[in-house]
Motif scaffolding. Structure first.
Motif, mmCIF file in Angstrom:
data_model
loop_
_atom_site.group_PDB
_atom_site.id
_atom_site.type_symbol
_atom_site.label_atom_id
_atom_site.label_comp_id
_atom_site.label_asym_id
_atom_site.label_seq_id
_atom_site.Cartn_x
_atom_site.Cartn_y
_atom_site.Cartn_z
ATOM 1 N N GLY A 215 0.829 -1.199 0.000
ATOM 2 C CA GLY A 215 0.000 0.000 0.000
ATOM 3 C C GLY A 215 0.860 1.243 0.000
ATOM 4 N N MET B 260 -10.377 -2.416 0.658
ATOM 5 C CA MET B 260 -9.233 -1.555 0.914
ATOM 6 C C MET B 260 -9.358 -0.870 2.268
ATOM 7 N N ALA C 144 -8.329 2.548 3.914
ATOM 8 C CA ALA C 144 -7.973 3.837 3.337
ATOM 9 C C ALA C 144 -7.970 4.936 4.391
ATOM 10 N N CYS D 82 -3.756 4.387 1.033
ATOM 11 C CA CYS D 82 -4.451 3.131 0.734
ATOM 12 C C CYS D 82 -3.571 1.947 1.132
#
Length: 276
Positions: free
Chosen positions: A33, A52, A54, A79
Motif C-alpha cells: 500500500g 481496501m 484507506a 491506501c
C-alpha cells in the motif's frame, strides 16, 4: 508501504488517445500500500475486487466495490490492503485543465471540487469500471469512450461536488497556503525547514506543528510528494530521467529512483515506458 512475504504490486498506466489530460491506472495490491500522500490531479478510485483500508477525509475507512473514491488535488489520502488480503482497482487521474473544461461547458464556470472523499453507489461504481475496462481492452471506439466518460463525470460532480464559494480563511490556513506556494515554486532547490519558516516569519517548530495539523503530513513529506508529482508529469511527456532528476530537485538519479519507487511503486524508467 507494507513489507510482508507475499508482496504484490502489479501496475499499469495508460493514456486514452482522446485526451492528454487523462491518465488511467490499473493495479493489483497484496500486502502492499501507499502511506499518506497527495496528487496534483483530481483522482477517482474504483475497487473491482477485494476491499481496501484507506485514509480519506481525514479518517481511516474500509472501502469496498460499492465505493467511488473521489480525491481533490492536494488532498491527503492513503491506501492499504485490508487484513493482508489483496484488492484490485482502477484509478482515473484528471488534470485540472480537464476539469476546467467541464466547469466552462457544464457548470457555468463554477470551480468544482469533490465534497466527499467517498461516494457510495455500486451502480455508479460499476458504470465507471465498465467504461475504463472497455477502453483498456479496446472494445469501444474513442468517441464512445469520451462521450460515456464525460457524461458519467458530469453526473458524478452533480452528485458529489459543490461550487467552490469564496470563504474566509483563517490566518493559519493562509499561512499553510503560502508555505505550499513557496515549496511548489522552489521544488528544484534544497529547501530546509528554516527556509520555509523564515519566508513565513514564524518559528519553525510552530510551522511544523501547524502544517501537520492541517495537512496530516510533514512539510518534508509534502515537498517530496510534490517533487514526485512533478517528475511523473515530466516522464509522461517523455523527458529524460537525468533531466527529470535535476528539474525536480533530486540530488542524483539514485535519489530519484529510490523516492519515486517508494511513492509510485515503480522505477522512473518503468513508469516512463507506459507513456512513450
Amino acid at each position: 508501504m507494507n513489507k510482508n512475504e507475499d508482496i504484490i504490486y502489479d501496475a499499469k498506466f495508460w493514456k486514452p488517445k482522446i485526451n492528454e489530460d487523462i491518465v488511467l491506472h490499473k493495479a493489483h495490491f497484496n500486502n502492499y500500500g501507499f502511506d499518506k500522500h497527495v496528487h496534483e490531479d483530481y483522482t477517482i478510485g474504483l475497487i473491482y475486487e477485494g476491499q481496501m483500508d484507506a485514509f480519506v477525509d481525514g479518517q481511516k475507512k474500509k472501502l469496498n466495490k460499492a465505493c467511488v473514491i473521489t480525491i481533490n488535488p492536494d488532498e491527503t489520502h492513503a491506501c492499504q490492503t485490508q487484513y493482508h488480503e489483496g484488492y484490485k482497482h482502477y484509478s482515473i487521474y484528471l488534470k485540472p485543465n480537464f476539469i476546467k473544461k467541464l466547469e466552462e461547458e457544464n457548470f457555468y464556470n463554477q470551480e468544482l471540487f469533490f465534497s466527499s472523499g467517498i461516494f457510495e453507489n455500486r451502480f455508479f461504481a460499476n458504470k465507471l469500471i465498465n467504461i475504463i475496462m472497455e477502453n483498456e481492452y479496446k472494445t469501444n471506439s474513442s468517441i464512445d469512450f469520451e462521450c460515456e466518460l464525460v457524461s458519467t463525470l458530469n453526473e458524478l460532480f452533480l452528485n458529489n461536488s459543490k461550487a467552490k464559494m469564496p470563504i474566509i480563511l483563517s490566518e493559519h490556513d493562509k499561512m499553510i497556503n503560502r508555505a505550499k506556494e513557496f515549496m511548489n515554486y522552489n521544488l528544484h532547490l534544497d529547501l530546509s525547514l528554516d527556509d520555509i519558516s523564515n519566508e513565513l516569519d514564524i518559528s519553525k517548530y510552530h510551522f511544523l506543528r501547524l502544517f501537520k495539523q492541517k495537512t496530516f503530513i510533514s512539510p518534508h513529506s509534502y515537498l517530496m510528494l510534490k517533487r514526485i508529482e512533478r517528475a511523473k508529469q515530466a516522464l509522461q511527456k517523455g523527458e529524460s530521467i537525468i533531466n527529470t532528476t535535476y528539474m525536480c530537485g533530486f540530488n542524483d538519479q539514485s535519489h530519484l529512483n529510490r523516492r519515486f519507487k517508494a511513492y509510485v511503486g515503480l522505477t522512473p524508467g518503468n513508469y516512463r515506458k507506459f507513456f512513450n
